[in-house]
Design a protein around this motif. Structure first.
Motif, PDB file in Angstrom:
ATOM      1  N   SER A 187      -0.144   4.921  -1.503  1.00 42.90           N
ATOM      2  CA  SER A 187      -0.345   3.867  -0.516  1.00 42.90           C
ATOM      3  C   SER A 187       1.013   3.464   0.018  1.00 42.90           C
ATOM      4  O   SER A 187       1.963   3.305  -0.743  1.00 42.90           O
ATOM      5  CB  SER A 187      -1.037   2.657  -1.157  1.00 42.90           C
ATOM      6  N   PHE A 188       1.129   3.332   1.339  1.00 43.06           N
ATOM      7  CA  PHE A 188       2.416   2.948   1.908  1.00 43.06           C
ATOM      8  C   PHE A 188       2.201   2.020   3.090  1.00 43.06           C
ATOM      9  O   PHE A 188       1.186   2.065   3.776  1.00 43.06           O
ATOM     10  CB  PHE A 188       3.240   4.174   2.326  1.00 43.06           C
ATOM     11  N   GLU A 233      -6.161  -7.603  -8.222  1.00 46.22           N
ATOM     12  CA  GLU A 233      -6.085  -6.894  -6.952  1.00 46.22           C
ATOM     13  C   GLU A 233      -6.107  -7.869  -5.766  1.00 46.22           C
ATOM     14  O   GLU A 233      -6.275  -7.464  -4.632  1.00 46.22           O
ATOM     15  CB  GLU A 233      -7.241  -5.886  -6.821  1.00 46.22           C
ATOM     16  N   LYS A 234      -5.895  -9.145  -6.053  1.00 45.29           N
ATOM     17  CA  LYS A 234      -5.825 -10.143  -4.987  1.00 45.29           C
ATOM     18  C   LYS A 234      -4.786 -11.191  -5.324  1.00 45.29           C
ATOM     19  O   LYS A 234      -4.674 -11.638  -6.470  1.00 45.29           O
ATOM     20  CB  LYS A 234      -7.182 -10.824  -4.775  1.00 45.29           C
ATOM     21  N   TRP A 279       0.356  -1.077  -4.133  1.00 38.94           N
ATOM     22  CA  TRP A 279      -0.771  -1.701  -4.849  1.00 38.94           C
ATOM     23  C   TRP A 279      -1.667  -2.428  -3.854  1.00 38.94           C
ATOM     24  O   TRP A 279      -2.758  -1.971  -3.560  1.00 38.94           O
ATOM     25  CB  TRP A 279      -0.273  -2.642  -5.937  1.00 38.94           C
ATOM     26  N   PHE A 280      -1.183  -3.536  -3.288  1.00 41.34           N
ATOM     27  CA  PHE A 280      -1.959  -4.232  -2.269  1.00 41.34           C
ATOM     28  C   PHE A 280      -1.978  -3.389  -0.984  1.00 41.34           C
ATOM     29  O   PHE A 280      -0.950  -2.872  -0.553  1.00 41.34           O
ATOM     30  CB  PHE A 280      -1.369  -5.605  -1.980  1.00 41.34           C
ATOM     31  N   THR A 281      -3.144  -3.253  -0.392  1.00 38.34           N
ATOM     32  CA  THR A 281      -3.271  -2.413   0.813  1.00 38.34           C
ATOM     33  C   THR A 281      -3.664  -3.204   2.052  1.00 38.34           C
ATOM     34  O   THR A 281      -3.769  -2.632   3.137  1.00 38.34           O
ATOM     35  CB  THR A 281      -4.336  -1.314   0.593  1.00 38.34           C
ATOM     36  N   TRP A 282      -3.863  -4.513   1.917  1.00 40.59           N
ATOM     37  CA  TRP A 282      -4.264  -5.342   3.058  1.00 40.59           C
ATOM     38  C   TRP A 282      -3.573  -6.684   2.938  1.00 40.59           C
ATOM     39  O   TRP A 282      -3.552  -7.299   1.855  1.00 40.59           O
ATOM     40  CB  TRP A 282      -5.779  -5.516   3.067  1.00 40.59           C
ATOM     41  N   THR A 283      -2.978  -7.142   4.016  1.00 42.85           N
ATOM     42  CA  THR A 283      -2.324  -8.450   4.031  1.00 42.85           C
ATOM     43  C   THR A 283      -2.731  -9.212   5.281  1.00 42.85           C
ATOM     44  O   THR A 283      -2.976  -8.617   6.340  1.00 42.85           O
ATOM     45  CB  THR A 283      -0.793  -8.316   4.022  1.00 42.85           C
ATOM     46  N   ARG A 284      -2.776 -10.542   5.139  1.00 49.51           N
ATOM     47  CA  ARG A 284      -3.107 -11.392   6.275  1.00 49.51           C
ATOM     48  C   ARG A 284      -2.564 -12.787   6.012  1.00 49.51           C
ATOM     49  O   ARG A 284      -2.630 -13.288   4.886  1.00 49.51           O
ATOM     50  CB  ARG A 284      -4.619 -11.467   6.493  1.00 49.51           C
ATOM     51  N   SER A 285      -2.032 -13.385   7.052  1.00 52.17           N
ATOM     52  CA  SER A 285      -1.593 -14.779   6.955  1.00 52.17           C
ATOM     53  C   SER A 285      -2.773 -15.667   7.306  1.00 52.17           C
ATOM     54  O   SER A 285      -3.257 -15.657   8.442  1.00 52.17           O
ATOM     55  CB  SER A 285      -0.422 -15.044   7.898  1.00 52.17           C
ATOM     56  N   MET A 302      -3.072 -11.153   0.020  1.00 50.89           N
ATOM     57  CA  MET A 302      -2.895  -9.723  -0.178  1.00 50.89           C
ATOM     58  C   MET A 302      -3.991  -9.211  -1.110  1.00 50.89           C
ATOM     59  O   MET A 302      -4.268  -9.827  -2.146  1.00 50.89           O
ATOM     60  CB  MET A 302      -1.511  -9.414  -0.768  1.00 50.89           C
ATOM     61  N   GLU A 303      -4.610  -8.102  -0.732  1.00 55.54           N
ATOM     62  CA  GLU A 303      -5.695  -7.547  -1.533  1.00 55.54           C
ATOM     63  C   GLU A 303      -5.613  -6.024  -1.563  1.00 55.54           C
ATOM     64  O   GLU A 303      -5.066  -5.405  -0.647  1.00 55.54           O
ATOM     65  CB  GLU A 303      -7.061  -7.970  -0.980  1.00 55.54           C
TER      66      GLU A 303
END
Length: 277
Positions: free
Chosen positions: A144-145, A74-75, A107-113, A121-122
């Motif tokens: 999830s979208f 999940e990460k 699947w992944f619901t959070w992203t950050r550079s 992505m997590e």
């Protein structure tokens, strides 16, 4: 909030809201969660869930940003999550008869550079339900979208998936759009039409109006199609681990989508003000 539905508030804090929902003669317990992000405070999220687990036979659904992952897959990107943190989350589920509801899409619901342009992505946002919930709503679906204006993806729980009626859009009057003033193609074509010597002023206005209406319709259709394509591509990227090349493609798609949505927001903001007046 509907004639056949009611929501009774049980408790709330800056980290949760707990309600009793009744609809169509069915009752269930729902808890919205915003987990503590700090590693040193994550145990407070699990203690909160423990305290909200009422001893009843009601279905119980929890949803929100738990700020933690359940499994290593999940990460992607960044440092690996400590095994003890994952174990504590899993133990919380075991202690409270809770099960993860895998999303139908996304699947992944959070992203950050992060640092050095590393994209992380997590899967932080999810729904959890007790065994009674899944027995009561065996066909429930979590969705999830991608959301361009947030680093989190919205999640939706559909307890009884159905297709809604088609949307019928009302016809609208012809109105000037602010976005035309920034488009060189539009400005050039208006200049050409206005410079036609054989046409009267009213005829020129008619020609310009026809051109703008047709151009705007085609542009909106192309833009909506491209937005849909980008959303599909980004949602697909969030379902699996990516190579460095694919991550660059993801970031590029997110930038293009953000640009298209900004233009769309300007368009609809102007129309909303016009209709309101």
């Amino acid at each position: 909030w509907k004639n056949n539905s009611s929501v009774d508030l049980l408790s709330y804090s800056d980290r949760h809201i707990d309600v009793l929902v009744t609809f169509e003669q069915i009752q269930f317990h729902f808890t919205g969660i915003h987990g503590f992000p700090e590693t040193a405070n994550k145990h407070k999220t699990w203690q909160l869930i423990d305290s909200l687990n009422v001893a009843s036979s009601l279905p119980w659904l929890l949803g929100g940003d738990f700020n933690e992952i359940l499994y290593d897959n999940e990460k992607q990107g960044g440092s690996r999550r400590a095994r003890s943190q994952i174990n504590n989350f899993q133990e919380c589920l075991d202690n409270n008869d809770l099960f993860d509801c895998k999303p139908k899409s996304g699947w992944f619901t959070w992203t950050r550079s992060g640092r050095n342009s590393v994209t992380i992505m997590e899967r932080l946002d999810r729904f959890l339900g007790n065994s009674t919930w899944f027995n009561t709503f065996p066909n429930c679906q979590a969705i999830s979208f991608f959301q361009a204006r947030s680093d989190h993806c919205p999640i939706l729980m559909d307890t009884r998936p159905v297709l809604g009626p088609p949307i019928v859009w009302p016809s609208t009057l012809f109105r000037y759009e602010n976005c035309w003033a920034d488009n060189p193609e539009v400005l050039l074509r208006i200049k050409e039409l206005w410079s036609t010597p054989s046409r009267s002023t009213l005829s020129k206005l008619h020609d310009i109006r026809h051109f703008l209406a047709t151009w705007q319709t085609n542009k909106r259709l192309k833009s909506n199609k491209r937005i849909s394509q980008l959303n599909d591509f980004i949602n697909l990227c969030l379902t699996r681990h990516l190579s460095d090349f694919e991550i660059n493609g993801l970031l590029s798609a997110k930038r293009e989508l953000d640009s298209l949505l900004n233009a769309k927001e300007i368009y609809w903001a102007q129309r909303a003000r016009t209709l309101w007046l």
